[in-house]
Design a protein around this motif. Structure first.
Motif, PDB file in Angstrom:
ATOM      1  N   VAL A  32       0.878  -1.172   0.000  1.00 26.11           N
ATOM      2  CA  VAL A  32       0.000   0.000   0.000  1.00 26.11           C
ATOM      3  C   VAL A  32       0.911   1.217   0.000  1.00 26.11           C
ATOM      4  CG1 VAL A  32      -1.767   1.294   1.261  1.00 26.11           C
ATOM      5  CG2 VAL A  32      -1.829  -1.213   1.252  1.00 26.11           C
ATOM      6  N   LEU A  33       0.507   2.269  -0.692  1.00 22.64           N
ATOM      7  CA  LEU A  33       1.315   3.485  -0.786  1.00 22.64           C
ATOM      8  C   LEU A  33       0.619   4.645  -0.091  1.00 22.64           C
ATOM      9  CD1 LEU A  33       2.214   3.241  -4.596  1.00 22.64           C
ATOM     10  CD2 LEU A  33       3.478   2.275  -2.662  1.00 22.64           C
ATOM     11  N   GLY A  34       1.387   5.456   0.622  1.00 21.84           N
ATOM     12  CA  GLY A  34       0.862   6.684   1.212  1.00 21.84           C
ATOM     13  C   GLY A  34       1.228   7.863   0.338  1.00 21.84           C
ATOM     14  N   VAL A  35       0.252   8.701   0.000  1.00 21.57           N
ATOM     15  CA  VAL A  35       0.478   9.790  -0.952  1.00 21.57           C
ATOM     16  C   VAL A  35      -0.051  11.112  -0.380  1.00 21.57           C
ATOM     17  CG1 VAL A  35      -0.054  10.658  -3.265  1.00 21.57           C
ATOM     18  CG2 VAL A  35       0.296   8.208  -2.902  1.00 21.57           C
ATOM     19  N   GLU A  36       0.783  12.143  -0.455  1.00 24.14           N
ATOM     20  CA  GLU A  36       0.352  13.501  -0.125  1.00 24.14           C
ATOM     21  C   GLU A  36      -0.092  14.193  -1.403  1.00 24.14           C
ATOM     22  OE1 GLU A  36      -0.007  14.955   2.685  1.00 24.14           O
ATOM     23  OE2 GLU A  36       1.286  13.950   4.169  1.00 24.14           O
ATOM     24  N   SER A  37      -1.275  14.799  -1.360  1.00 26.26           N
ATOM     25  CA  SER A  37      -1.780  15.511  -2.534  1.00 26.26           C
ATOM     26  C   SER A  37      -2.386  16.834  -2.095  1.00 26.26           C
ATOM     27  CB  SER A  37      -2.839  14.661  -3.253  1.00 26.26           C
ATOM     28  OG  SER A  37      -4.013  14.575  -2.478  1.00 26.26           O
ATOM     29  N   ALA A  38      -2.928  17.567  -3.062  1.00 21.97           N
ATOM     30  CA  ALA A  38      -3.537  18.862  -2.757  1.00 21.97           C
ATOM     31  C   ALA A  38      -4.732  18.710  -1.815  1.00 21.97           C
ATOM     32  CB  ALA A  38      -3.963  19.549  -4.049  1.00 21.97           C
ATOM     33  N   THR A  39      -5.337  17.540  -1.820  1.00 21.06           N
ATOM     34  CA  THR A  39      -6.498  17.307  -0.954  1.00 21.06           C
ATOM     35  C   THR A  39      -6.115  16.656   0.376  1.00 21.06           C
ATOM     36  OG1 THR A  39      -6.905  15.169  -2.048  1.00 21.06           O
ATOM     37  CG2 THR A  39      -8.040  17.114  -2.936  1.00 21.06           C
ATOM     38  N   GLY A  40      -4.814  16.486   0.588  1.00 25.52           N
ATOM     39  CA  GLY A  40      -4.359  15.895   1.836  1.00 25.52           C
ATOM     40  C   GLY A  40      -3.759  14.514   1.636  1.00 25.52           C
TER      41      GLY A  40
END
Length: 293
Positions: A32-40
């Motif tokens: 599983v990958l954790g991703v930071e984006s503009a929505t959090g």
């Protein structure tokens, strides 16, 4: 088909390489990958990485986000009920006649979570690949890309062991002194101190000690820590009596599975993962938290 014997709950890459293609073995990528984006911040399935970047030859992919968690659960990665788990494990080709080796592309926490889910359900022959795909590649092992179809399974008989899990009521009883167990927080140390965290309420459950993922895994090699380094860190766990109970938690019960697995490897015999972990505990305004800042 003769059952394949696993040498231990933790297997090295050379053992797995020697048994690739064995009909009695199911290899599972649980990334599983954790991703930071503009929505959090949000979690992503590791399926695309598995398909495009490659996986251990013959490995099937397990979706911890959608399949091996309860989609109707109140928190991320709530463990599935027995009926769902039996179905999704069977769909991966797991039955009573195979051994299972689980890995991920991270630090082993996702593989440890799936190991804990399967083992607690009664899948007896299941092991972690020490160092996961990172160690596999560092050792110069081959990769495959694309989809791997699961084998056709036979009967799968599950016999759940609920002692491998703790719930909020057990943890509350420990905090209030009505039950005896050691509480271990597997979150990063800054989360433990209350300096960081994604929840409005930060800190740790009263009475806990900190044994984070970084204390469990050798970041240089990706393998589980052994010997004096881990033993010294594990000594912070309060004695809970001969064979006494240890309850491990983190944010969502993922890193907790890795620390709990490491404690088992260190000889602890009664270790449980608090499934709801801080996602559940911190959501209750009446549940106490300790911040060191």
């Amino acid at each position: 088909m003769p059952a394949l014997d696993l040498p231990a709950e933790l297997v090295p890459t050379d053992w797995l390489a020697d048994h690739l293609g064995d009909p009695g073995l199911v290899i599972v990528d649980a990334s599983v990958l954790g991703v930071e984006s503009a929505t959090g911040f949000h979690w992503l399935s590791g399926l695309d990485e598995y398909l495009v970047d490659g996986h251990v030859p013959g490995a099937v992919f397990a979706d911890l986000l959608e399949e091996f968690s309860d989609p109707d659960g109140p928190f991320s990665f709530t463990r599935p009920d027995a009926t769902r788990l039996e179905r999704v494990a069977h769909e991966l080709g797991i039955d009573d006649e195979v051994a299972v080796v689980v890995y991920d592309t991270g630090l082993g926490q996702w593989a440890a979570r799936l190991w804990w889910v399967l083992r607690s359900a009664g899948v007896a022959r299941v092991a972690l690949l020490d160092g996961g795909l990172r160690r596999w590649k560092a050792d110069g092992r081959e990769l495959e890309t694309g989809y791997e179809a699961p084998r056709t399974p036979r009967q799968l008989t599950l016999s759940p062991d609920e002692t491998l899990w703790a719930d909020r009521e057990e943890v509350r009883a420990v905090v209030e002194g009505r039950a005896h167990a050691a509480l271990v927080c597997a979150s990063p140390e800054s989360d433990f101190r209350g300096e960081t965290g994604r929840r409005p309420r930060r800190g740790h459950i009263p009475g806990s000690v900190s044994v984070p993922l970084a204390a469990v895994v050798d970041r240089d090699r990706g393998t589980l820590r052994r010997g004096a380094h881990f033993t010294a860190r594990a000594r912070v766990v309060p004695p809970s009596g001969d064979g006494g109970r240890i309850v491990v938690y983190c944010g969502a019960g993922i890193a907790a599975a890795a620390t709990a697995f490491a404690l088992r490897q260190a000889g602890e015999t009664d270790v449980a993962v608090y499934d709801g972990s801080l996602d559940e505990w911190a959501a209750d305004p009446e549940a106490p938290l300790v911040s060191l800042v």
